[in-house]
Design a protein around this motif. Structure first.
Motif, short mmCIF file in Angstrom:
data_model
loop_
_atom_site.label_atom_id
_atom_site.label_comp_id
_atom_site.label_asym_id
_atom_site.label_seq_id
_atom_site.Cartn_x
_atom_site.Cartn_y
_atom_site.Cartn_z
N GLN A 85 0.82 -1.21 0.00
CA GLN A 85 0.00 0.00 0.00
C GLN A 85 0.86 1.26 0.00
O GLN A 85 0.52 2.24 -0.67
CB GLN A 85 -0.93 -0.02 1.22
CG GLN A 85 -2.02 -1.09 1.14
CD GLN A 85 -2.89 -1.11 2.38
OE1 GLN A 85 -2.55 -0.48 3.39
NE2 GLN A 85 -4.00 -1.82 2.31
N ARG A 134 0.70 4.04 -2.94
CA ARG A 134 0.44 5.46 -2.69
C ARG A 134 1.57 6.33 -3.24
O ARG A 134 1.32 7.39 -3.82
CB ARG A 134 0.26 5.70 -1.19
CG ARG A 134 -1.06 5.21 -0.63
CD ARG A 134 -1.29 5.76 0.77
NE ARG A 134 -0.30 5.24 1.70
CZ ARG A 134 -0.46 4.15 2.45
NH1 ARG A 134 -1.59 3.48 2.36
NH2 ARG A 134 0.48 3.76 3.27
N GLU A 135 2.82 5.88 -3.05
CA GLU A 135 3.94 6.65 -3.55
C GLU A 135 3.92 6.74 -5.07
O GLU A 135 4.15 7.81 -5.65
CB GLU A 135 5.25 6.01 -3.07
CG GLU A 135 6.51 6.74 -3.49
CD GLU A 135 6.68 8.07 -2.78
OE1 GLU A 135 7.51 8.88 -3.23
OE2 GLU A 135 5.99 8.29 -1.75
N ALA A 187 1.27 6.40 -7.00
CA ALA A 187 0.10 7.20 -7.40
C ALA A 187 0.36 8.69 -7.24
O ALA A 187 -0.17 9.51 -8.01
CB ALA A 187 -1.11 6.78 -6.59
N SER A 188 1.17 9.07 -6.24
CA SER A 188 1.45 10.49 -6.03
C SER A 188 2.40 11.05 -7.10
O SER A 188 2.49 12.26 -7.25
CB SER A 188 2.06 10.70 -4.65
OG SER A 188 3.35 10.11 -4.56
N VAL A 244 -7.93 2.11 -0.91
CA VAL A 244 -6.54 2.37 -1.27
C VAL A 244 -6.06 1.17 -2.07
O VAL A 244 -6.39 0.04 -1.71
CB VAL A 244 -5.65 2.56 -0.03
CG1 VAL A 244 -4.19 2.80 -0.42
CG2 VAL A 244 -6.15 3.73 0.80
#
Length: 319
Positions: free
Chosen positions: A228, A232-233, A235-236, A305
């Motif tokens: 996860q 997230r990294e 996706a950013s 997420v």
């Protein structure tokens, strides 16, 4: 225009006479010293063979009293010059920048503009080597240390002979820079083609690849937390966001596979341009075409997420 997974490799961009930018891997001290050692062994064998042939001729003509001491010394000097100067000049001219030692190590001497060397370049390199590099007749020990220092400190890995002749030594063989790369999930092919990957650097892509390849070796709950965090990294740093309902492992695999596809196409175009200027520098490569896209389905439910469930262990890549 480079394979981004190979970042950190010593390399240099050369501009040819046709104004085509060629990207090459510069040979450094380690590979060049090994090539020199192989050439020295072959030169010693060649010199030994020539001396034996001369001795046989002297023995067969002993009664004619043709050879005196001065003539024999002159013959030895000529044979030494043939071995130390003629050997590299002959092979670098005939083999277009390669001696047997360089060929064994996958090295080639080229001009600063990426073109093949001529006999004048090979002669300049050989004469400088004879005088101050190897064997360094002027200052044998001091010149060896100075030459090695120039070779290691020069940004392009040039020795003194290269600086005089306007040449550079490069690697002919390109290593297999890609390890295991996940396959593109077919439903994400169209979405992945729209990705902006400029913010995805090499270190993050390598971390994602390692996670996808070894996720079964990571115990829960650390595996899910790491997956996860990576999702997230990623996706950013990329756009657009993943489609609704995409599992975390599929999202990461799609991003990595698309990055590999684009890098392969850039590398293929660069190799094609290099091969058009000088076919002997690099052979053009053809990237694999993308997989055909089946119809997308809407059966996936969106998670909060992107998660990283357990993936099947990837197959061991074959060399």
């Amino acid at each position: 225009m480079t394979d981004t997974s190979a970042a950190g490799m010593p390399g240099e961009r050369l501009v040819s006479g046709e104004a085509v930018e060629l990207e090459v891997r510069v040979a450094r001290a380690g590979s060049r010293v090994l090539a020199l050692m192989l050439d020295i062994v072959l030169q010693f064998v060649l010199l030994l063979g020539l001396l034996m042939a001369t001795a046989i001729v002297v023995y067969l003509t002993a009664r004619a009293n043709i050879f005196d001491q001065g003539l024999l010394e002159a013959i030895v000097v000529i044979l030494m010059a043939v071995v130390l100067v003629g050997y590299p000049v002959f092979f670098e001219t005939i083999l277009r920048g390669r001696t047997p030692g360089k060929a064994a190590m996958g090295l080639r001497v080229v001009r600063d503009d990426g073109g093949p060397v001529r006999s004048r370049h090979a002669l300049a390199r050989a004469l400088v080597g004879l005088a101050i590099e190897w064997p360094g007749l002027l200052f044998p020990v001091v010149s060896w240390l100075g030459s090695l220092g120039v070779l290691m400190l020069n940004p392009s890995g040039k020795r003194i002979g290269d600086l005089v002749a306007g040449t550079i030594v490069i690697h002919e063989r390109t290593p297999a820079a890609w390890g295991w790369v996940p396959a593109m999930p077919p439903p994400l092919t169209r979405w992945a083609a729209l990705l902006d990957l400029t913010g995805l650097d090499d270190s993050l892509a390598l971390a994602v690849r390692h996670f996808l390849a070894r996720n079964r070796e990571i115990a829960e709950p650390a595996r899910t937390a790491l997956g996860q965090a990576l999702a997230r990294e990623v996706a950013s740093r990329t756009t657009p966001p993943p489609p609704p309902g995409v599992p975390g492992w599929a999202y990461l695999a799609a991003v990595l596979a698309e990055r590999h596809r684009r890098s392969s196409h850039r590398l293929a175009r660069a190799r094609a341009a290099s091969a058009a200027v000088w076919p002997g520098l690099y052979a053009p490569i053809t990237p694999k075409p993308p997989a055909s896209l089946p119809n997308l389905t809407s059966a996936w439910t969106p998670p909060a997420v992107p998660s990283a469930p357990v993936m099947p262990r990837p197959p061991v890549p074959r060399p």
